[in-house]
Design an enzyme around this catalytic site. Structure first.
Site, PDB file in Angstrom:
ATOM      1  N   GLU A 111       0.824  -1.213   0.000  1.00 49.00           N
ATOM      2  CA  GLU A 111       0.000   0.000   0.000  1.00 49.00           C
ATOM      3  C   GLU A 111       0.858   1.263   0.000  1.00 49.00           C
ATOM      4  O   GLU A 111       0.486   2.264  -0.622  1.00 49.00           O
ATOM      5  CB  GLU A 111      -0.952  -0.036   1.197  1.00 49.00           C
ATOM      6  CG  GLU A 111      -2.035  -1.095   1.019  1.00 49.00           C
ATOM      7  CD  GLU A 111      -2.905  -1.271   2.245  1.00 49.00           C
ATOM      8  OE1 GLU A 111      -4.125  -1.036   2.142  1.00 49.00           O
ATOM      9  OE2 GLU A 111      -2.374  -1.643   3.315  1.00 49.00           O
ATOM     10  N   GLU A 131      -4.010  -9.567   3.621  1.00 46.45           N
ATOM     11  CA  GLU A 131      -4.741  -9.320   4.866  1.00 46.45           C
ATOM     12  C   GLU A 131      -5.864 -10.317   5.138  1.00 46.45           C
ATOM     13  O   GLU A 131      -6.047 -10.735   6.297  1.00 46.45           O
ATOM     14  CB  GLU A 131      -5.288  -7.882   4.878  1.00 46.45           C
ATOM     15  CG  GLU A 131      -4.254  -6.809   5.153  1.00 46.45           C
ATOM     16  CD  GLU A 131      -3.505  -6.339   3.923  1.00 46.45           C
ATOM     17  OE1 GLU A 131      -2.770  -5.347   4.014  1.00 46.45           O
ATOM     18  OE2 GLU A 131      -3.639  -6.991   2.852  1.00 46.45           O
TER      19      GLU A 131
END
Length: 258
Positions: A111, A131
């Site tokens: 990210e 995740e």
């Protein structure tokens, strides 16, 4: 200023930010997030610094994401207002930032890279948003930036499985700009040098206008350009006069950044 988990070097107009927890694959704990918030605040505010590179220490990892061991020990997930690594929610910095991905870029590490303007990678780099495999979700912009970068269907395929993507596949998908077989930092410096040959006022105007126009029609984005601070600053700058003058005089321009 010195930091515990981040190294900062300035080479002329270039700032190089190195995530420095190689023993933890440069995963970010709460203190590292605070340091990076301060580092990028300082970069954004420094008129002498025009371009930044962010990379990781050691040969194995760019950033393995959030320090899950800290979280498991009850350390929480404190993230500063500027987002993961001080970047993923930083929407007001018009200066170009290059990600030099030198290895694993997982979760928040990926990210961070997606929040940069240019993504360069060593051949051994690996990207993923894993995740869901640990009961979480890519809440630092990955779920929104990746579909914009590579399209919804391909992004969903990566995000819902959490699978790993090589640097070569990232280049083919379109979220990586260039891959090198060697050390990625020299490649990043070459890209930075190309950026530094341009007026920093123009680079900031370009970045601000592009990002501001992503959710608008072309017509609305064009209409709004004149309201953008970086566009106004560019048009009123000494650099806007220096560029045409240097071209007419057949010489390289001397940018002032004002």
């Amino acid at each position: 200023m010195s930091y515990t988990y981040v190294d900062v070097a300035r080479e002329g107009r270039l700032t190089i930010v190195t995530l420095n927890r190689p023993e933890a694959h440069n995963a970010l704990n709460a203190a590292a997030h605070v340091e990076l918030h301060e580092v990028f605040d300082a970069f954004a505010a420094d008129d002498e610094q025009w371009v930044a590179i962010v990379t990781g220490a050691g040969p194995k990892a760019f950033c393995a994401g959030h320090d899950l061991k800290q979280q498991a020990a009850g350390g929480g997930m404190h993230i500063p207002p500027s987002g993961f690594g001080g970047l993923t929610s930083r929407f007001d910095c018009p200066k170009p930032i290059i990600a030099a991905v030198n290895g694993v870029a997982m979760g928040g590490g990926f990210e961070i890279a997606l929040a940069c303007d240019i993504v360069l990678a060593s051949a051994n780099a690996v990207f993923a948003l894993p995740e869901p495999r640990v009961g979480l979700a890519a809440l630092a912009g990955g779920m929104h930036r990746l579909p914009r970068a590579i399209g919804l269907t391909r992004a969903m395929g990566l995000m819902l499985t959490g699978r790993r993507v090589t640097a070569a596949e990232g280049l083919a998908l379109g979220f990586v700009n260039e891959v090198t077989d060697g050390d990625v930092l020299p490649l990043a410096r070459r890209w930075a040098e190309e950026l530094l040959q341009c007026s920093p006022m123009s680079l900031r105007a370009t970045k601000q206008a592009v990002l501001a126009g992503l959710d608008k029609s072309v017509a609305d984005a064009l209409a709004a350009e004149g309201t953008l601070p970086a566009i106004r600053a560019m048009l009123a700058s000494e650099d806007a006069a220096e560029g045409p003058k240097a071209f007419a005089e057949k010489r390289s321009p001397t940018w002032q950044g004002r």
